[in-house]
Design an enzyme around this catalytic site. Structure first.
Site, PDB file in Angstrom:
ATOM      1  N   HIS A 161       0.840  -1.213   0.000  1.00  0.00           N
ATOM      2  CA  HIS A 161       0.000   0.000   0.000  1.00  0.00           C
ATOM      3  C   HIS A 161       0.876   1.265   0.000  1.00  0.00           C
ATOM      4  O   HIS A 161       2.015   1.231  -0.418  1.00  0.00           O
ATOM      5  CB  HIS A 161      -0.986  -0.043   1.167  1.00  0.00           C
TER       6      HIS A 161
ATOM      7  N   GLU B 190      -2.388   0.358   7.778  1.00  0.00           N
ATOM      8  CA  GLU B 190      -1.508  -0.696   7.280  1.00  0.00           C
ATOM      9  C   GLU B 190      -0.302  -0.124   6.557  1.00  0.00           C
ATOM     10  O   GLU B 190       0.826  -0.595   6.728  1.00  0.00           O
ATOM     11  CB  GLU B 190      -2.291  -1.634   6.354  1.00  0.00           C
TER      12      GLU B 190
ATOM     13  N   HIS C  67       2.762  -7.061   4.515  1.00  0.00           N
ATOM     14  CA  HIS C  67       1.380  -6.593   4.679  1.00  0.00           C
ATOM     15  C   HIS C  67       0.898  -6.825   6.106  1.00  0.00           C
ATOM     16  O   HIS C  67       1.527  -7.555   6.883  1.00  0.00           O
ATOM     17  CB  HIS C  67       0.451  -7.327   3.702  1.00  0.00           C
TER      18      HIS C  67
ATOM     19  N   GLU D 253       1.871 -11.746   5.801  1.00  0.00           N
ATOM     20  CA  GLU D 253       0.850 -11.051   6.593  1.00  0.00           C
ATOM     21  C   GLU D 253       1.347 -11.052   8.033  1.00  0.00           C
ATOM     22  O   GLU D 253       1.269 -12.052   8.735  1.00  0.00           O
ATOM     23  CB  GLU D 253      -0.498 -11.758   6.480  1.00  0.00           C
TER      24      GLU D 253
END
Length: 279
Positions: free
Chosen positions: A96, A119, A173, A239
């Protein structure tokens, strides 16, 4: 009739006075000694506390120096100059960025929120730590898709990875629960149907993370995320935890935890490069 003073009475009176005087002196002496001992004890405790404070300050300074040595700020320009003759190239991808904030953290969803937890910010912080650790290795050049809060499209990230011919890609992430806030743990993805060593890279990194921090191991999984699907090298997406879980979010916001997490990821990448990349 006359009375003679008894000299013995006079002596007895003198002795009584002396005894009373000696008792007073003794009591005074005891008080002085008591005050003296009390003062020494207080002084000793004070010195002891000062020494402890100095020792704690020294320990904190040593720990700070260790972090600074191992966490040198990743510098893209220096890395590009120094990385020409290095054996391996690794691309670190902070997910992102810019107009794309990614998942919203637990704290940001509260009515009385005190912080904005996105995030994109956490992925950048952790990615820079991973990049810094890897760039300290003599045989590893690091490429990073963004080093600041800016938007980078998936297409540009893919092009960067393929054009640099990197040996491994690690995309960082934060996970999120759509409904609820109880899910937690770390999981690592590789591209579905991968015939390269993406699955191996995912397993090694997931295992090393678990050796550096206590986690709920959600395992290694495959998926068709665009960045994994369209790149041509062993590639994984980590993650790092559920930002929607209150306790896990607090961990992810803690710099010490970020350092440990980054250490686990970077060590996993190094193990992969040493044992599998050149085969």
């Amino acid at each position: 009739m006359s009375y003679k003073k008894n000299p013995n009475n006079r002596c007895r009176s003198t002795r009584l006075k002396k005894r009373k005087l000696n008792k007073k002196k003794l009591v005074l002496l005891i008080c002085v000694i008591g005050v003296f001992i009390f003062g020494i004890n207080k002084a000793a405790l004070g010195v002891s506390q000062v020494v402890k404070n100095i020792d704690n300050m020294k320990k904190q300074e040593i720990e700070k120096q260790k972090v600074l040595e191992s966490e040198k700020q990743f510098n893209i320009e220096e890395e590009q100059k120094d990385g020409l003759d290095k054996k391996y190239t690794v691309l670190i991808d902070p997910g992102h960025g810019g107009k794309d904030p990614g998942n919203l953290g637990y704290s940001s969803k509260k009515k009385d929120k005190t912080i904005n937890s996105y995030e994109k910010d956490l992925t950048l912080e952790i990615s820079k730590k991973v990049a810094g650790k890897l760039s300290n290795q003599n045989d590893v050049q690091v490429v990073i898709t963004r080093s600041e809060d800016k938007f980078v499209s998936l297409e540009d990230r893919t092009k960067m990875a393929n054009s640099q011919e990197v040996d491994a890609l690690v995309s960082i992430h934060m996970n999120a629960e759509t409904v609820g806030n109880t899910a937690y743990g770390i999981e690592t993805y590789y591209r579905s149907g991968a015939t390269d060593k993406s699955q191996v890279l995912a397993k090694v990194v997931q295992e090393t993370i678990g050796s550096y921090i206590k986690i709920r191991d959600r395992g290694v999984k495959e998926d068709i995320f665009q960045l994994l699907r369209d790149t041509k090298m062993p590639a994984i997406l980590v993650e790092c935890g559920f930002i929607t879980n209150e306790k896990e979010e607090q961990k992810l916001l803690d710099e010490q935890y970020q350092n440990q997490l980054a250490e686990g990821i970077s060590q996993g990448v190094l193990v992969f490069l040493d044992e599998h990349a050149s085969q």
